[in-house]
Design an enzyme around this catalytic site. Structure first.
Site, PDB file in Angstrom:
ATOM      1  N   ARG A 247      -6.144   2.302  -1.384  1.00 16.93           N
ATOM      2  CA  ARG A 247      -5.566   3.424  -0.668  1.00 16.93           C
ATOM      3  C   ARG A 247      -4.216   3.764  -1.277  1.00 16.93           C
ATOM      4  O   ARG A 247      -3.414   2.875  -1.574  1.00 16.93           O
ATOM      5  CB  ARG A 247      -5.391   3.050   0.815  1.00 16.93           C
ATOM      6  CG  ARG A 247      -4.918   4.188   1.682  1.00 16.93           C
ATOM      7  CD  ARG A 247      -5.108   3.824   3.135  1.00 16.93           C
ATOM      8  NE  ARG A 247      -4.145   2.814   3.579  1.00 16.93           N
ATOM      9  CZ  ARG A 247      -2.961   3.102   4.094  1.00 16.93           C
ATOM     10  NH1 ARG A 247      -2.597   4.353   4.224  1.00 16.93           N
ATOM     11  NH2 ARG A 247      -2.159   2.147   4.492  1.00 16.93           N
ATOM     12  N   LEU A 248      -3.988   5.056  -1.426  1.00 15.94           N
ATOM     13  CA  LEU A 248      -2.807   5.503  -2.149  1.00 15.94           C
ATOM     14  C   LEU A 248      -1.490   5.004  -1.564  1.00 15.94           C
ATOM     15  O   LEU A 248      -0.539   4.754  -2.296  1.00 15.94           O
ATOM     16  CB  LEU A 248      -2.807   7.028  -2.169  1.00 15.94           C
ATOM     17  CG  LEU A 248      -2.134   7.627  -3.376  1.00 15.94           C
ATOM     18  CD1 LEU A 248      -2.788   7.141  -4.654  1.00 15.94           C
ATOM     19  CD2 LEU A 248      -2.224   9.139  -3.290  1.00 15.94           C
ATOM     20  N   ALA A 249      -1.442   4.851  -0.275  1.00 13.57           N
ATOM     21  CA  ALA A 249      -0.178   4.467   0.355  1.00 13.57           C
ATOM     22  C   ALA A 249       0.403   3.205  -0.251  1.00 13.57           C
ATOM     23  O   ALA A 249       1.596   2.966  -0.209  1.00 13.57           O
ATOM     24  CB  ALA A 249      -0.391   4.276   1.844  1.00 13.57           C
ATOM     25  N   LYS A 250      -0.458   2.380  -0.825  1.00  8.57           N
ATOM     26  CA  LYS A 250       0.011   1.119  -1.390  1.00  8.57           C
ATOM     27  C   LYS A 250       0.613   1.311  -2.782  1.00  8.57           C
ATOM     28  O   LYS A 250       1.226   0.428  -3.327  1.00  8.57           O
ATOM     29  CB  LYS A 250      -1.144   0.115  -1.492  1.00  8.57           C
ATOM     30  CG  LYS A 250      -1.815  -0.181  -0.182  1.00  8.57           C
ATOM     31  CD  LYS A 250      -0.968  -1.123   0.654  1.00  8.57           C
ATOM     32  CE  LYS A 250      -1.505  -1.168   2.071  1.00  8.57           C
ATOM     33  NZ  LYS A 250      -0.621  -1.778   3.006  1.00  8.57           N
ATOM     34  N   ARG A 251       0.323   2.427  -3.394  1.00 11.26           N
ATOM     35  CA  ARG A 251       0.746   2.601  -4.771  1.00 11.26           C
ATOM     36  C   ARG A 251       1.051   4.077  -5.005  1.00 11.26           C
ATOM     37  O   ARG A 251       0.182   4.856  -5.337  1.00 11.26           O
ATOM     38  CB  ARG A 251      -0.407   2.184  -5.688  1.00 11.26           C
ATOM     39  CG  ARG A 251       0.046   1.842  -7.083  1.00 11.26           C
ATOM     40  CD  ARG A 251      -1.140   1.786  -8.026  1.00 11.26           C
ATOM     41  NE  ARG A 251      -0.870   2.592  -9.206  1.00 11.26           N
ATOM     42  CZ  ARG A 251      -0.948   3.900  -9.264  1.00 11.26           C
ATOM     43  NH1 ARG A 251      -1.321   4.580  -8.210  1.00 11.26           N
ATOM     44  NH2 ARG A 251      -0.680   4.560 -10.383  1.00 11.26           N
TER      45      ARG A 251
END
Ligand code: GLU
Length: 280
Positions: A247-251
């Site tokens: 998930r993008l929120a992590k990176r």
């Protein structure tokens, strides 16, 4: 007439995943009204500069809302940290229904409840029913006081809803999720209460957000039911994931709306290009 909403939490700069979910929310409310609400209850992690940046970035993307912190409207304030009296009122409404109880649990659980539990973070263990107080505990309370409060879920009941984008959904109370926090001992509502209270107060008819909040919808449906409020319709957008499926929120390095804009990317590219293209 659709009343949709954008409800960012200003803990950082918005990234391309937010951009796409919010653009979808705006598109689905295009023939109706779009409301912008800043969800800044987590005072430790939210910052005013991120709240201002979110508004600026979403405007740059071309999103337009008719009610919000920057434009006002009939349901002001559109900033959750300014809406505590309303949240306390909703706590009282729930308290009358006998569906919530005071609970003394670990600090970690409480911290987690401040913001929306996006899927990977939603590893909160099911609250063990054995730790529930007897029915009726806390019924005499007129104020939440310095205590956590949980919603007692109907064990074994399947909560179903039709998601406009993900199709039919079913979650079993007590198995997929347990008694969840609605109030925190530091005097703030937990995410599930605050979001339901505000979506109802602001007359939201459709909630559009990321698919990682599908499970929260089951919890929220129980709150709507307990409060006797009509639930909105639900549309959970597919998550933007990176090449590893994370998930993008992590990176988000290089993928915040600001960075992409500074690199000369257009709003259209932010909304439609592949992540590879955006990172080039
Ligand atoms: N403020 C929440 C978040 O950013 C919104 C969740 C929702 O749309 O209900 O995760």
């Amino acid at each position: 007439m659709t009343r949709g909403r954008l409800a960012p939490t200003p803990t950082g700069y918005l990234h391309v995943g937010h951009a796409r979910t919010f653009a979808l929310a705006a598109a689905r409310a295009a023939s109706g009204t779009l409301i912008y609400r800043t969800e800044d209850l987590d005072a430790g992690r939210c910052r005013p500069e991120f709240a201002a940046a979110a508004i600026e970035d979403l405007r740059w993307l071309g999103l337009k809302w008719t009610e919000g912190p920057d434009v006002g409207g009939p349901h002001a304030p559109y900033v959750q940290s300014l809406r505590l009296p309303w949240f306390r009122e909703v706590w009282s409404l729930l308290q009358v229904t006998g569906t919530i109880y005071p609970c003394d649990k670990s600090r970690k659980d409480v911290e987690r409840s401040l913001t929306a539990p996006h899927a990977e973070d939603d590893a909160e263990p099911i609250f063990p029913p054995a730790l529930r107080p007897p029915l009726g505990a806390g019924r005499e309370a007129r104020e939440p006081g310095p205590t956590n409060w949980r919603f007692r879920v109907p064990d074994g009941e399947t909560i179903t809803f039709i998601d406009a984008l993900q199709g039919p959904q079913a979650f079993v109370a007590g198995r997929d999720f347990g008694d969840f926090l609605v109030w925190r001992k530091d005097g703030f509502p937990a995410y599930e209460l605050a979001v339901v209270a505000d979506d109802h107060a602001m007359g939201i008819t459709e909630v559009v957000r990321g698919a990682d909040l599908l499970l929260s919808t089951a919890r929220q449906i129980l709150l709507y039911r307990a409060l006797g409020w009509t639930q909105p319709t639900w549309a959970h957008a597919p998550l933007v994931v990176d090449a590893d499926g994370k998930r993008l929120a992590k990176r988000t390095a290089g993928l915040s709306i600001r960075e992409l804009r500074q690199k000369g990317k257009t709003p259209e590219a932010v909304l439609t290009a592949s992540l590879d293209q955006l990172l080039r």
